[in-house]
Design a protein around this motif. Structure first.
Motif, PDB file in Angstrom:
ATOM      1  N   ALA A   9      42.677  27.302  56.312  1.00  0.00           N
ATOM      2  CA  ALA A   9      42.965  28.468  57.140  1.00  0.00           C
ATOM      3  C   ALA A   9      41.835  28.797  58.099  1.00  0.00           C
ATOM      4  O   ALA A   9      41.944  29.729  58.883  1.00  0.00           O
ATOM      5  CB  ALA A   9      43.262  29.671  56.250  1.00  0.00           C
ATOM      6  N   GLY A  10      40.732  28.075  58.043  1.00  0.00           N
ATOM      7  CA  GLY A  10      39.621  28.368  58.937  1.00  0.00           C
ATOM      8  C   GLY A  10      38.689  29.436  58.402  1.00  0.00           C
ATOM      9  O   GLY A  10      37.858  29.956  59.123  1.00  0.00           O
ATOM     10  N   GLY A  11      38.811  29.825  57.156  1.00  0.00           N
ATOM     11  CA  GLY A  11      37.941  30.837  56.552  1.00  0.00           C
ATOM     12  C   GLY A  11      38.652  31.505  55.401  1.00  0.00           C
ATOM     13  O   GLY A  11      39.788  31.168  55.073  1.00  0.00           O
ATOM     14  N   PRO A  12      37.989  32.453  54.793  1.00  0.00           N
ATOM     15  CA  PRO A  12      38.617  33.146  53.655  1.00  0.00           C
ATOM     16  C   PRO A  12      39.780  34.015  54.125  1.00  0.00           C
ATOM     17  O   PRO A  12      39.830  34.429  55.275  1.00  0.00           O
ATOM     18  CB  PRO A  12      37.483  34.005  53.090  1.00  0.00           C
ATOM     19  N   PRO A  13      40.724  34.288  53.226  1.00  0.00           N
ATOM     20  CA  PRO A  13      41.865  35.126  53.613  1.00  0.00           C
ATOM     21  C   PRO A  13      41.422  36.567  53.858  1.00  0.00           C
ATOM     22  O   PRO A  13      40.383  37.011  53.373  1.00  0.00           O
ATOM     23  CB  PRO A  13      42.781  35.048  52.394  1.00  0.00           C
ATOM     24  N   GLU A  14      42.203  37.276  54.636  1.00  0.00           N
ATOM     25  CA  GLU A  14      41.929  38.689  54.932  1.00  0.00           C
ATOM     26  C   GLU A  14      42.150  39.570  53.711  1.00  0.00           C
ATOM     27  O   GLU A  14      41.505  40.592  53.555  1.00  0.00           O
ATOM     28  CB  GLU A  14      42.832  39.173  56.068  1.00  0.00           C
ATOM     29  N   ALA A  15      43.076  39.187  52.853  1.00  0.00           N
ATOM     30  CA  ALA A  15      43.403  40.001  51.681  1.00  0.00           C
ATOM     31  C   ALA A  15      43.841  39.091  50.541  1.00  0.00           C
ATOM     32  O   ALA A  15      44.297  37.970  50.768  1.00  0.00           O
ATOM     33  CB  ALA A  15      44.522  40.980  52.009  1.00  0.00           C
ATOM     34  N   LEU A  16      43.694  39.594  49.345  1.00  0.00           N
ATOM     35  CA  LEU A  16      44.162  38.909  48.147  1.00  0.00           C
ATOM     36  C   LEU A  16      45.141  39.825  47.441  1.00  0.00           C
ATOM     37  O   LEU A  16      45.040  41.044  47.537  1.00  0.00           O
ATOM     38  CB  LEU A  16      42.999  38.618  47.195  1.00  0.00           C
ATOM     39  N   SER A  17      46.046  39.231  46.695  1.00  0.00           N
ATOM     40  CA  SER A  17      46.929  40.061  45.885  1.00  0.00           C
ATOM     41  C   SER A  17      46.994  39.464  44.487  1.00  0.00           C
ATOM     42  O   SER A  17      46.816  38.263  44.302  1.00  0.00           O
ATOM     43  CB  SER A  17      48.324  40.151  46.503  1.00  0.00           C
ATOM     44  N   TYR A  18      47.199  40.325  43.521  1.00  0.00           N
ATOM     45  CA  TYR A  18      47.309  39.940  42.120  1.00  0.00           C
ATOM     46  C   TYR A  18      48.635  40.463  41.595  1.00  0.00           C
ATOM     47  O   TYR A  18      49.047  41.569  41.955  1.00  0.00           O
ATOM     48  CB  TYR A  18      46.197  40.577  41.285  1.00  0.00           C
ATOM     49  N   ASN A  19      49.284  39.694  40.722  1.00  0.00           N
ATOM     50  CA  ASN A  19      50.426  40.275  40.034  1.00  0.00           C
ATOM     51  C   ASN A  19      49.863  41.186  38.944  1.00  0.00           C
ATOM     52  O   ASN A  19      48.657  41.209  38.710  1.00  0.00           O
ATOM     53  CB  ASN A  19      51.398  39.207  39.503  1.00  0.00           C
ATOM     54  N   LEU A  20      50.717  41.940  38.286  1.00  0.00           N
ATOM     55  CA  LEU A  20      50.240  42.928  37.317  1.00  0.00           C
ATOM     56  C   LEU A  20      49.446  42.284  36.184  1.00  0.00           C
ATOM     57  O   LEU A  20      48.371  42.773  35.821  1.00  0.00           O
ATOM     58  CB  LEU A  20      51.411  43.737  36.754  1.00  0.00           C
ATOM     59  N   ASP A  21      49.917  41.182  35.636  1.00  0.00           N
ATOM     60  CA  ASP A  21      49.189  40.522  34.543  1.00  0.00           C
ATOM     61  C   ASP A  21      47.813  40.045  34.996  1.00  0.00           C
ATOM     62  O   ASP A  21      46.830  40.197  34.268  1.00  0.00           O
ATOM     63  CB  ASP A  21      49.982  39.335  33.991  1.00  0.00           C
ATOM     64  N   GLU A  22      47.738  39.478  36.194  1.00  0.00           N
ATOM     65  CA  GLU A  22      46.437  39.029  36.719  1.00  0.00           C
ATOM     66  C   GLU A  22      45.493  40.209  36.917  1.00  0.00           C
ATOM     67  O   GLU A  22      44.305  40.121  36.591  1.00  0.00           O
ATOM     68  CB  GLU A  22      46.628  38.297  38.049  1.00  0.00           C
ATOM     69  N   ALA A  23      46.004  41.307  37.451  1.00  0.00           N
ATOM     70  CA  ALA A  23      45.171  42.488  37.689  1.00  0.00           C
ATOM     71  C   ALA A  23      44.667  43.079  36.373  1.00  0.00           C
ATOM     72  O   ALA A  23      43.501  43.462  36.265  1.00  0.00           O
ATOM     73  CB  ALA A  23      45.952  43.537  38.483  1.00  0.00           C
ATOM     74  N   LEU A  24      45.531  43.135  35.365  1.00  0.00           N
ATOM     75  CA  LEU A  24      45.112  43.676  34.077  1.00  0.00           C
ATOM     76  C   LEU A  24      44.085  42.764  33.402  1.00  0.00           C
ATOM     77  O   LEU A  24      43.139  43.247  32.766  1.00  0.00           O
ATOM     78  CB  LEU A  24      46.324  43.894  33.173  1.00  0.00           C
ATOM     79  N   THR A  25      44.242  41.446  33.564  1.00  0.00           N
ATOM     80  CA  THR A  25      43.267  40.493  33.022  1.00  0.00           C
ATOM     81  C   THR A  25      41.921  40.672  33.703  1.00  0.00           C
ATOM     82  O   THR A  25      40.874  40.699  33.046  1.00  0.00           O
ATOM     83  CB  THR A  25      43.777  39.044  33.184  1.00  0.00           C
TER      84      THR A  25
END
Length: 72
Positions: A9-25
């Motif tokens: 992509a030419g660099g890091p992403p502007e934003a990241l997202s997590y599903n609920l299980d990933e966020a709780l982990t």
């Protein structure tokens, strides 16, 4: 299709997202790290990790995490 990597992509992403299980982990791992830092008396790191815990907790719709804003 393979996931897009920062190099593709030419660099890091502007934003990241997590599903609920990933966020709780992630939240649980940060809380464990915070508790370990408190026990080892690394105050600056405790403050930094604690700030991130509060950000993620609020984004998940939780109140401030157990322990509030102090180190115990």
């Amino acid at each position: 299709m393979p996931p897009v990597t920062p190099t593709d992509a030419g660099g890091p992403p502007e934003a990241l997202s997590y599903n609920l299980d990933e966020a709780l982990t992630l939240l649980a791992a940060l809380e464990d790290a915070r508790d370990g830092l408190i026990d080892s008396r690394h105050l600056a790191e405790v403050v930094s990790v604690g700030t991130e815990i509060r950000v993620i907790s609020r984004k998940l719709g939780f109140d401030d995490p157990e322990g509030g804003t102090d180190a115990r």
